[in-house]
Design a protein around this motif. Structure first.
Motif: not given
Length: 176
Positions: A90-105, A143-155
């Motif tokens: 379920y946590a994965n679904l929420w994270y992937v949702n955030a990723f797709h929101l960002y990736e889709s603009g 990759s965009t996925e790595a970029e989002v991961g770095r943002i999360a890591e920074t937070l």
């Protein structure tokens, strides 16, 4: 008989549908085949991405509903209870949702950061994030996925270093 240009078109279209080089491929197709085919390729890419997102949701939904199916995709390397495995899915679904929101603009980087701040207030999401750290190690750094991961890591780093429990005010949002 398939001509060379048709074969090239199909090869490029397959690459677009598979993901990855969408912008480069679309620009290349624009140059080779004109705006009509380039726009068709871009549309095909968007449709393939939407289909993949629906498939991801469907597969994870089935795993959430059936612990026996969830065990099939358990790649955490931990001895998880069925309840904990469902929480990770379920946590994965929420994270992937955030990723797709960002990736889709639909979210810019500043909005994504706020969305992730919200998500990472949950101890369950933070635990999932830690458990999946090895999964992210193999991502293409560009990759965009790595970029989002770095943002999360920074937070999460900002949260760990914060002098307050009100960590949603921690750190500086990106300037763009």
């Amino acid at each position: 008989m398939v001509t060379q240009s048709t074969r090239s078109w199909r090869t490029v279209a397959a690459a677009v549908c598979a993901g990855g080089l969408a912008g480069t491929v679309t620009a290349h197709m624009w140059h080779l085949y004109g705006p009509g085919r380039a726009q068709a390729a871009a549309q095909g890419h968007r449709q393939a991405r939407a289909h993949q997102q629906r498939m991801h949701w469907e597969l994870l939904s089935r795993a959430l509903d059936d612990p026996a199916l969830a065990a099939v995709i358990d790649s955490y390397g931990l001895d998880l209870t069925p309840e904990k495995r469902r929480q990770y899915l379920y946590a994965n679904l929420w994270y992937v949702n955030a990723f797709h929101l960002y990736e889709s603009g639909l979210l810019d980087q500043r909005q994504l950061r706020g969305h992730l701040r919200d998500l990472f207030q949950s101890a369950h999401i933070r635990e999932y994030w830690e458990a999946t750290r090895p999964h992210r190690a193999s991502l293409d750094p560009s990759s965009t996925e790595a970029e989002v991961g770095r943002i999360a890591e920074t937070l999460l780093q900002e949260r760990a270093e914060a002098d307050t429990d009100e960590w949603w005010v921690v750190g500086e949002p990106p300037s763009h």
